[in-house]
Write a protein that holds these residues in place. Sequence first.
Motif, PDB file in Angstrom:
ATOM      1  N   LYS A 138       0.855  -1.190   0.000  1.00 25.05           N
ATOM      2  CA  LYS A 138       0.000   0.000   0.000  1.00 25.05           C
ATOM      3  C   LYS A 138       0.888   1.235   0.000  1.00 25.05           C
ATOM      4  CE  LYS A 138      -4.179  -1.418   2.384  1.00 25.05           C
ATOM      5  NZ  LYS A 138      -5.061  -1.177   3.518  1.00 25.05           N
ATOM      6  N   GLY A 139       0.512   2.231  -0.769  1.00 30.76           N
ATOM      7  CA  GLY A 139       1.245   3.493  -0.756  1.00 30.76           C
ATOM      8  C   GLY A 139       0.755   4.376   0.385  1.00 30.76           C
ATOM      9  N   GLY A 140       1.588   5.295   0.801  1.00 30.12           N
ATOM     10  CA  GLY A 140       1.177   6.292   1.782  1.00 30.12           C
ATOM     11  C   GLY A 140       1.001   5.783   3.193  1.00 30.12           C
ATOM     12  N   VAL A 141       1.645   4.677   3.535  1.00 33.18           N
ATOM     13  CA  VAL A 141       1.468   4.112   4.884  1.00 33.18           C
ATOM     14  C   VAL A 141       2.612   4.511   5.831  1.00 33.18           C
ATOM     15  CG1 VAL A 141       0.119   2.149   4.040  1.00 33.18           C
ATOM     16  CG2 VAL A 141       2.607   1.914   4.312  1.00 33.18           C
ATOM     17  N   GLY A 142       3.630   5.185   5.302  1.00 32.00           N
ATOM     18  CA  GLY A 142       4.720   5.625   6.182  1.00 32.00           C
ATOM     19  C   GLY A 142       6.027   4.864   6.013  1.00 32.00           C
ATOM     20  N   LYS A 143       6.191   4.164   4.902  1.00 31.08           N
ATOM     21  CA  LYS A 143       7.463   3.449   4.669  1.00 31.08           C
ATOM     22  C   LYS A 143       8.629   4.441   4.624  1.00 31.08           C
ATOM     23  CE  LYS A 143       5.935   1.532   0.797  1.00 31.08           C
ATOM     24  NZ  LYS A 143       4.490   1.780   0.920  1.00 31.08           N
ATOM     25  N   THR A 144       8.523   5.395   3.715  1.00 26.68           N
ATOM     26  CA  THR A 144       9.625   6.327   3.506  1.00 26.68           C
ATOM     27  C   THR A 144       9.881   7.168   4.752  1.00 26.68           C
ATOM     28  OG1 THR A 144       9.108   6.401   1.151  1.00 26.68           O
ATOM     29  CG2 THR A 144      10.443   8.201   2.019  1.00 26.68           C
ATOM     30  N   THR A 145       8.813   7.646   5.366  1.00 27.75           N
ATOM     31  CA  THR A 145       8.951   8.449   6.589  1.00 27.75           C
ATOM     32  C   THR A 145       9.674   7.644   7.668  1.00 27.75           C
ATOM     33  OG1 THR A 145       6.908   9.593   6.006  1.00 27.75           O
ATOM     34  CG2 THR A 145       7.644   9.790   8.289  1.00 27.75           C
TER      35      THR A 145
ATOM     36  N   MET B  45       0.445   6.936  11.794  1.00 25.44           N
ATOM     37  CA  MET B  45      -0.702   7.862  11.682  1.00 25.44           C
ATOM     38  C   MET B  45      -1.790   7.475  12.672  1.00 25.44           C
ATOM     39  SD  MET B  45      -0.563   8.532   7.586  1.00 25.44           S
ATOM     40  CE  MET B  45       0.879   7.811   6.776  1.00 25.44           C
TER      41      MET B  45
ATOM     42  N   VAL C  94       3.338   5.325  15.971  1.00 23.32           N
ATOM     43  CA  VAL C  94       3.668   6.654  15.451  1.00 23.32           C
ATOM     44  C   VAL C  94       2.369   7.427  15.263  1.00 23.32           C
ATOM     45  CG1 VAL C  94       4.734   7.951  13.569  1.00 23.32           C
ATOM     46  CG2 VAL C  94       5.699   5.739  14.277  1.00 23.32           C
ATOM     47  N   PRO C  95       2.203   8.537  15.982  1.00 23.48           N
ATOM     48  CA  PRO C  95       0.951   9.289  15.868  1.00 23.48           C
ATOM     49  C   PRO C  95       0.864  10.028  14.536  1.00 23.48           C
ATOM     50  CG  PRO C  95       2.518  10.518  17.187  1.00 23.48           C
ATOM     51  CD  PRO C  95       3.174   9.197  16.863  1.00 23.48           C
ATOM     52  N   ARG C  96      -0.336  10.397  14.179  1.00 19.86           N
ATOM     53  CA  ARG C  96      -0.483  11.334  13.065  1.00 19.86           C
ATOM     54  C   ARG C  96       0.074  12.666  13.546  1.00 19.86           C
ATOM     55  NH1 ARG C  96      -2.938  11.635   8.383  1.00 19.86           N
ATOM     56  NH2 ARG C  96      -3.965   9.620   8.522  1.00 19.86           N
ATOM     57  N   ASN C  97       1.006  13.226  12.810  1.00 15.50           N
ATOM     58  CA  ASN C  97       1.670  14.448  13.241  1.00 15.50           C
ATOM     59  C   ASN C  97       2.046  15.257  12.004  1.00 15.50           C
ATOM     60  OD1 ASN C  97       4.956  15.305  14.279  1.00 15.50           O
ATOM     61  ND2 ASN C  97       3.125  16.280  15.008  1.00 15.50           N
TER      62      ASN C  97
ATOM     63  N   LEU D 206       5.659  15.623  10.660  1.00 15.77           N
ATOM     64  CA  LEU D 206       6.266  14.534   9.874  1.00 15.77           C
ATOM     65  C   LEU D 206       6.003  14.748   8.386  1.00 15.77           C
ATOM     66  CD1 LEU D 206       5.467  11.407  12.063  1.00 15.77           C
ATOM     67  CD2 LEU D 206       7.752  12.219  11.454  1.00 15.77           C
ATOM     68  N   GLY D 207       4.840  15.278   8.077  1.00 15.31           N
ATOM     69  CA  GLY D 207       4.496  15.542   6.682  1.00 15.31           C
ATOM     70  C   GLY D 207       5.234  16.747   6.123  1.00 15.31           C
TER      71      GLY D 207
HETATM   72  P1  ADP Z   1       4.949   5.490   1.847  1.00 16.22           P
HETATM   73  O1  ADP Z   1       6.426   5.591   1.722  1.00 16.22           O
HETATM   74  O2  ADP Z   1       4.479   4.234   2.486  1.00 16.22           O
HETATM   75  O3  ADP Z   1       4.232   5.751   0.551  1.00 16.22           O
HETATM   76  P2  ADP Z   1       5.180   8.024   3.237  1.00 16.22           P
HETATM   77  O4  ADP Z   1       6.167   7.814   4.321  1.00 16.22           O
HETATM   78  O5  ADP Z   1       5.660   8.725   2.023  1.00 16.22           O
HETATM   79  O6  ADP Z   1       4.478   6.655   2.856  1.00 16.22           O
HETATM   80  O7  ADP Z   1       3.945   8.804   3.873  1.00 16.22           O
HETATM   81  C1  ADP Z   1       2.845   9.216   3.062  1.00 16.22           C
HETATM   82  C2  ADP Z   1       2.513  10.669   3.361  1.00 16.22           C
HETATM   83  O8  ADP Z   1       2.078  10.807   4.708  1.00 16.22           O
HETATM   84  C3  ADP Z   1       3.697  11.600   3.209  1.00 16.22           C
HETATM   85  O9  ADP Z   1       3.247  12.837   2.739  1.00 16.22           O
HETATM   86  C4  ADP Z   1       4.226  11.734   4.627  1.00 16.22           C
HETATM   87  O10 ADP Z   1       4.915  12.930   4.827  1.00 16.22           O
HETATM   88  C5  ADP Z   1       2.957  11.651   5.444  1.00 16.22           C
HETATM   89  N1  ADP Z   1       3.154  10.996   6.741  1.00 16.22           N
HETATM   90  C6  ADP Z   1       3.857   9.863   6.996  1.00 16.22           C
HETATM   91  N2  ADP Z   1       3.755   9.513   8.288  1.00 16.22           N
HETATM   92  C7  ADP Z   1       2.956  10.438   8.871  1.00 16.22           C
HETATM   93  C8  ADP Z   1       2.452  10.627  10.205  1.00 16.22           C
HETATM   94  N3  ADP Z   1       2.765   9.798  11.194  1.00 16.22           N
HETATM   95  N4  ADP Z   1       1.643  11.688  10.436  1.00 16.22           N
HETATM   96  C9  ADP Z   1       1.323  12.532   9.430  1.00 16.22           C
HETATM   97  N5  ADP Z   1       1.751  12.425   8.178  1.00 16.22           N
HETATM   98  C10 ADP Z   1       2.567  11.386   7.887  1.00 16.22           C
END
Ligand code: ADP
Length: 263
Positions: A11-18, A193, A221-224, A227-228
Amino acid sequence: MTKVYTFANQKGGVGKTTSVVSIGAFLAVQGRGVLVVDVDPQANATSSLGLDEQLAESLKRGEKATVYEALIARTPVAQIIQTTQRPRLHLVPSSPVLAGAEVELVGMVARETLLRKALAPILKHYDYVLIDTPPSLGLLTVNALTAADDGVIIPVQCEYLALEGLGQLIHTINLVRDNLNSRLVVAGVVLTMYDTRTRLSQEVAGEERRYFPKQAFKTVVPRNVRLGEAPSFGETILTYSPDSTGALAYAALTDELLAGEGK
Ligand code: ADP
Ligand code: MG
């Protein structure tokens, strides 16, 4: 011994890269040598790490070798590694050309082990190698799983049907373990999140702990918003907003990872 972890979830957007860049930064500030390997054609880890502007531009234009050349042209990874603004945190960058690799790899011999072989000569220079993957279960992710000697870390976003699709990921992990990397384990599952105010987050947490009683990280990891925001300033959360709930969570998660390794 170098630890190699791959962060995966199709799934995309789940926080892998972060997770990769934040944990990488906290490991580095604790004195560990860290190599982030960006295996996603979207190159978000590459753009999050605050590379010099000129370098970032030439990477985008394909003038500098990236993980693509390491996989397809066997360019030595040592020639590709870039330093970042953070001491001890290095990067094997990606760029959009990597999208083509998914198709080009299909015809190659030992196509699943190319990343593992490419990284082997430089492992000894690092304490940690953290591999970021694209949102798919294709050959790039399979290469990253095959290279993950110390396991896969699965970020799970607290949302409706969060665990839907994890069966497919676990199936792929099992296939890689049976055929390509017998050491592959799920080293951890981390909720991202997380929103303490919602029932949904609590439900996802309950489900996660049922499915992964041993692997679920205690830290969530909270929604914050910080981080975005951090990546757009080319900073990790560690310097962008060190007192934010996001930074505190990733600091705790890094400590939990370090503590678990002693077991
Ligand atoms: P993935 O690599 O799985 O696609 P990302 O790490 O890029 O996911 O995160 C997706 C989006 O959500 C990015 O814009 C990122 O900055 C944001 N994000 C990631 N973790 C959090 C968090 N804990 N709270 C708020 N935003 C977050
Ligand atoms: Mg990503």
